[in-house]
Design a protein around this motif. Structure first.
Motif, PDB file in Angstrom:
ATOM      1  N   ILE A 334       0.835  -1.212   0.000  1.00  0.00           N
ATOM      2  CA  ILE A 334       0.000   0.000   0.000  1.00  0.00           C
ATOM      3  C   ILE A 334       0.864   1.254   0.000  1.00  0.00           C
ATOM      4  O   ILE A 334       0.652   2.185  -0.778  1.00  0.00           O
ATOM      5  CB  ILE A 334      -0.941  -0.018   1.223  1.00  0.00           C
ATOM      6  CG1 ILE A 334      -1.988  -1.131   1.075  1.00  0.00           C
ATOM      7  CG2 ILE A 334      -1.634   1.343   1.402  1.00  0.00           C
ATOM      8  CD1 ILE A 334      -2.771  -1.416   2.352  1.00  0.00           C
ATOM      9  N   GLU A 335       1.886   1.274   0.855  1.00  0.00           N
ATOM     10  CA  GLU A 335       2.708   2.469   0.988  1.00  0.00           C
ATOM     11  C   GLU A 335       3.610   2.695  -0.221  1.00  0.00           C
ATOM     12  O   GLU A 335       4.002   3.831  -0.507  1.00  0.00           O
ATOM     13  CB  GLU A 335       3.550   2.377   2.254  1.00  0.00           C
ATOM     14  CG  GLU A 335       2.724   2.421   3.531  1.00  0.00           C
ATOM     15  CD  GLU A 335       3.585   2.306   4.781  1.00  0.00           C
ATOM     16  OE1 GLU A 335       4.827   2.268   4.638  1.00  0.00           O
ATOM     17  OE2 GLU A 335       3.014   2.254   5.888  1.00  0.00           O
ATOM     18  N   ALA A 337       2.793   1.739  -3.421  1.00  0.00           N
ATOM     19  CA  ALA A 337       2.022   1.684  -4.668  1.00  0.00           C
ATOM     20  C   ALA A 337       2.231   2.939  -5.506  1.00  0.00           C
ATOM     21  O   ALA A 337       2.337   4.054  -4.979  1.00  0.00           O
ATOM     22  CB  ALA A 337       0.545   1.514  -4.357  1.00  0.00           C
ATOM     23  N   HIS A 339      -0.006   3.925  -7.684  1.00  0.00           N
ATOM     24  CA  HIS A 339      -1.315   4.561  -7.813  1.00  0.00           C
ATOM     25  C   HIS A 339      -2.318   3.815  -6.947  1.00  0.00           C
ATOM     26  O   HIS A 339      -2.335   2.574  -6.909  1.00  0.00           O
ATOM     27  CB  HIS A 339      -1.774   4.548  -9.270  1.00  0.00           C
ATOM     28  CG  HIS A 339      -3.167   5.069  -9.466  1.00  0.00           C
ATOM     29  ND1 HIS A 339      -3.494   6.385  -9.283  1.00  0.00           N
ATOM     30  CD2 HIS A 339      -4.325   4.448  -9.819  1.00  0.00           C
ATOM     31  CE1 HIS A 339      -4.784   6.562  -9.516  1.00  0.00           C
ATOM     32  NE2 HIS A 339      -5.302   5.395  -9.852  1.00  0.00           N
ATOM     33  N   VAL A 340      -3.151   4.549  -6.220  1.00  0.00           N
ATOM     34  CA  VAL A 340      -4.226   3.979  -5.415  1.00  0.00           C
ATOM     35  C   VAL A 340      -5.541   4.563  -5.913  1.00  0.00           C
ATOM     36  O   VAL A 340      -5.718   5.783  -5.933  1.00  0.00           O
ATOM     37  CB  VAL A 340      -4.044   4.306  -3.913  1.00  0.00           C
ATOM     38  CG1 VAL A 340      -5.191   3.714  -3.104  1.00  0.00           C
ATOM     39  CG2 VAL A 340      -2.703   3.785  -3.410  1.00  0.00           C
ATOM     40  N   CYS A 344     -10.470   2.366  -3.769  1.00  0.00           N
ATOM     41  CA  CYS A 344      -9.644   1.251  -3.312  1.00  0.00           C
ATOM     42  C   CYS A 344     -10.178   0.677  -1.998  1.00  0.00           C
ATOM     43  O   CYS A 344     -10.488   1.413  -1.057  1.00  0.00           O
ATOM     44  CB  CYS A 344      -8.203   1.717  -3.129  1.00  0.00           C
ATOM     45  SG  CYS A 344      -7.109   0.446  -2.484  1.00  0.00           S
ATOM     46  N   LEU A 346      -8.921  -1.059   0.888  1.00  0.00           N
ATOM     47  CA  LEU A 346      -7.683  -1.424   1.564  1.00  0.00           C
ATOM     48  C   LEU A 346      -7.870  -2.620   2.488  1.00  0.00           C
ATOM     49  O   LEU A 346      -7.007  -3.505   2.574  1.00  0.00           O
ATOM     50  CB  LEU A 346      -7.139  -0.229   2.357  1.00  0.00           C
ATOM     51  CG  LEU A 346      -6.693   0.983   1.523  1.00  0.00           C
ATOM     52  CD1 LEU A 346      -6.158   2.072   2.436  1.00  0.00           C
ATOM     53  CD2 LEU A 346      -5.643   0.583   0.502  1.00  0.00           C
ATOM     54  N   PHE A 349      -8.056  -5.761   0.503  1.00  0.00           N
ATOM     55  CA  PHE A 349      -6.726  -6.139   0.017  1.00  0.00           C
ATOM     56  C   PHE A 349      -5.903  -6.761   1.133  1.00  0.00           C
ATOM     57  O   PHE A 349      -5.242  -7.788   0.936  1.00  0.00           O
ATOM     58  CB  PHE A 349      -6.017  -4.909  -0.554  1.00  0.00           C
ATOM     59  CG  PHE A 349      -4.602  -5.192  -0.982  1.00  0.00           C
ATOM     60  CD1 PHE A 349      -4.340  -5.926  -2.127  1.00  0.00           C
ATOM     61  CD2 PHE A 349      -3.526  -4.733  -0.225  1.00  0.00           C
ATOM     62  CE1 PHE A 349      -3.033  -6.210  -2.522  1.00  0.00           C
ATOM     63  CE2 PHE A 349      -2.223  -5.005  -0.610  1.00  0.00           C
ATOM     64  CZ  PHE A 349      -1.982  -5.742  -1.755  1.00  0.00           C
ATOM     65  N   ARG A 350      -5.933  -6.155   2.315  1.00  0.00           N
ATOM     66  CA  ARG A 350      -5.178  -6.703   3.441  1.00  0.00           C
ATOM     67  C   ARG A 350      -5.632  -8.136   3.765  1.00  0.00           C
ATOM     68  O   ARG A 350      -4.807  -9.020   4.021  1.00  0.00           O
ATOM     69  CB  ARG A 350      -5.351  -5.822   4.680  1.00  0.00           C
ATOM     70  CG  ARG A 350      -4.604  -4.492   4.617  1.00  0.00           C
ATOM     71  CD  ARG A 350      -4.619  -3.805   5.978  1.00  0.00           C
ATOM     72  NE  ARG A 350      -3.879  -2.554   5.953  1.00  0.00           N
ATOM     73  CZ  ARG A 350      -4.420  -1.350   5.898  1.00  0.00           C
ATOM     74  NH1 ARG A 350      -5.745  -1.226   5.853  1.00  0.00           N
ATOM     75  NH2 ARG A 350      -3.663  -0.272   5.889  1.00  0.00           N
ATOM     76  N   GLN A 381      -4.209  -6.837  -6.345  1.00  0.00           N
ATOM     77  CA  GLN A 381      -3.992  -5.402  -6.513  1.00  0.00           C
ATOM     78  C   GLN A 381      -4.987  -4.819  -7.513  1.00  0.00           C
ATOM     79  O   GLN A 381      -5.555  -3.737  -7.297  1.00  0.00           O
ATOM     80  CB  GLN A 381      -2.556  -5.148  -6.953  1.00  0.00           C
ATOM     81  CG  GLN A 381      -1.538  -5.436  -5.859  1.00  0.00           C
ATOM     82  CD  GLN A 381      -0.117  -5.372  -6.366  1.00  0.00           C
ATOM     83  OE1 GLN A 381       0.230  -5.979  -7.372  1.00  0.00           O
ATOM     84  NE2 GLN A 381       0.724  -4.636  -5.664  1.00  0.00           N
ATOM     85  N   LEU A 386      -5.161  -1.210  -6.315  1.00  0.00           N
ATOM     86  CA  LEU A 386      -3.786  -0.819  -5.987  1.00  0.00           C
ATOM     87  C   LEU A 386      -2.868  -1.196  -7.148  1.00  0.00           C
ATOM     88  O   LEU A 386      -2.948  -2.318  -7.662  1.00  0.00           O
ATOM     89  CB  LEU A 386      -3.303  -1.550  -4.731  1.00  0.00           C
ATOM     90  CG  LEU A 386      -3.741  -1.013  -3.374  1.00  0.00           C
ATOM     91  CD1 LEU A 386      -3.506  -2.076  -2.316  1.00  0.00           C
ATOM     92  CD2 LEU A 386      -2.959   0.243  -3.030  1.00  0.00           C
ATOM     93  N   PRO A 388       1.157  -1.386  -8.391  1.00  0.00           N
ATOM     94  CA  PRO A 388       2.520  -1.308  -7.860  1.00  0.00           C
ATOM     95  C   PRO A 388       3.430  -0.439  -8.721  1.00  0.00           C
ATOM     96  O   PRO A 388       3.155  -0.194  -9.899  1.00  0.00           O
ATOM     97  CB  PRO A 388       2.985  -2.770  -7.896  1.00  0.00           C
ATOM     98  CG  PRO A 388       2.205  -3.369  -9.037  1.00  0.00           C
ATOM     99  CD  PRO A 388       0.869  -2.690  -9.010  1.00  0.00           C
TER     100      PRO A 388
END
Length: 438
Positions: A334-335, A337, A339-340, A344, A346, A349-350, A381, A386, A388
């Motif tokens: 996440i941190e 990426a 582009h978010v 999104c 989150l 995704f987690r 993603q 998300l 990368p």
């Protein structure tokens, strides 16, 4: 105005290149597709599968270096693809057809036209042929035995045309509704640009020197020394390494195989997690044993310098995956990426990545499949919005190229556990320094 004029001037060549690629692909699609009919009944009795593999080799060879690279990658995945496919494709690693002697001689003479001829002897018959260059044995005037890598005549024009065609394909993919949010242009610029940089022989000579320096502490890894004073824009001159044997298990006993695997992984992890200078092309044409059974890495054309934030993020992700911490893996993605999306999810995704990491943490080589893991990660993603940083493709590519060969040597090696000592020696796990509440 000059840029527009230049594009218009290149357009006929692009059209011709597209026509050639389309004609070759369509022609071989008919051949391969036709032979596939009834293959289930014939395979194993008439060698049809092997002949199809040979057709793939011929098709990729006719398409050119950008496509040969794809075949080289596929040839290493003996764990995923049948032998009748990987065996013929393995010939793409070092057995491309050479240009005529006349063209080679003209290219070499032109490379040294502005300086005194440096060779007392020069072997015009290549000792190795790749998709981008041929390699020749030579002796300098002061008696040094050297290898001379010579760029193929006309290769730059073809690769730049393929780069432009790939850019157009990426643009078309970006129009599709499901793929509209993917940063295809950025991905193409990063990955395609890295492939084009294989034409930069000055950069390759510098990469050889840097890799030698970075891996100098590894007694069982050898990289040829470049001779910068003899290199040109079209040639790379380096020490000649004799008595090389292919990177294959052969008759090695189990203990030696395990030692080889750990030596390869240690060197790759040092590149990935410590130095950030990564060899992305360690297929069997670039990785050998010498007479002492030490590893020899050749051809530093596809070597990438990872930006330090990407190197650290990849190291953070890998060590937390090895520790089974899916939540922290997700936080790293996440941190980092590129582009978010606005919508999104989150938490979704987690949760999804947590399940994936739990399934794969601690898996042995024979159980862990990086290609499938990466595919599932990218799918997560995409589904949750998300995207990368494109540079993440390079460490994954480096591991993907070597993974298939490693499994042939030792199916019990734990990829993740082997990385932990290097990661802990040079990187602080994010789990220990993060202040984000779970």
């Amino acid at each position: 105005m000059n840029e527009i004029t230049g594009r218009l001037a290149r357009l006929p060549g692009l059209v011709l290149r597209f026509g050639r690629v389309a004609a070759v692909v369509c022609g071989y699609a008919v051949l391969i597709g036709g032979s596939a009919l009834g293959a289930r009944l014939r395979r194993g009795r008439d060698g049809r599968g092997l002949r199809d593999g040979d057709r793939w080799v011929r098709m990729l060879t006719r398409l050119g270096p950008s496509y040969i690279k794809i075949g080289q990658l596929l040839s290493t995945r003996r764990d995923l693809l049948p032998a009748e496919v990987t065996t013929p494709l393995a010939r793409l690693t070092d057995a491309a057809s050479p240009p005529s002697r006349r063209r080679i001689e003209r290219a070499v003479r032109r490379a040294y036209r502005d300086r005194p001829w440096p060779f007392r002897e020069f072997g015009w018959q290549p000792v190795a042929c790749g998709s981008i260059a041929t390699v020749h044995e030579a002796v300098t005037w002061d008696g040094r035995r050297v290898a001379v890598k010579v760029r193929r005549p006309g290769i730059e024009r073809v690769m730049r045309q393929d780069f432009a065609l790939a850019a157009s394909a990426m643009t078309l993919l970006g129009v599709l509704p499901r793929l509209r949010r993917m940063p295809f242009k950025l991905m193409h610029a990063q990955v395609g640009g890295a492939i084009l940089r294989q034409l930069d022989f000055a950069a390759e000579a510098a990469s050889l020197a840097a890799l030698r320096a970075n891996l100098a502490g590894f007694d069982n890894v050898r990289i040829p020394e470049p001779l910068p004073e003899l290199c040109t824009a079209e040639t790379v001159v380096m020490e000649y390494v004799t008595d090389l044997t292919r990177f294959e298990p052969g008759e090695l006993d189990a203990d030696t195989r395990r030692a080889v695997v750990r030596a390869v992984l240690a060197a790759i992890y040092e590149m990935l997690f410590v130095d950030g200078l990564v060899h992305c092309d360690l297929h069997p044409g670039n990785l050998y044993f010498d007479h002492r059974a030490d590893l020899v890495m050749l051809d530093a054309g596809f070597v990438i310098r990872l930006p330090d934030p990407v190197r650290r993020s990849f190291a953070d992700f890998f060590i937390n995956m090895a520790l089974g911490d899916g939540w922290m893996c997700a936080q790293v993605v996440i941190e980092s990426a590129a582009h978010v999306a606005d919508d999104c999810d989150l938490e979704g995704f987690r949760a999804g990545l947590g399940e994936l990491v739990a399934e794969t943490s601690g898996a042995k080589s024979g159980e862990f499949d990086l290609a499938r893991f990466a595919g599932r990660l990218f799918d997560l993603q995409r589904r949750f919005g998300l995207f990368p940083a494109p540079e993440f493709a390079f460490p994954l590519l480096s591991l993907l190229v070597i993974e298939g060969m490693i499994k042939v040597f030792d199916s019990d090696v734990d990829f993740q556990a082997e990385a932990v000592p290097i990661l802990r020696r040079r990187n602080t796990p994010r789990a220990a320094e993060s202040t984000v509440e779970r």
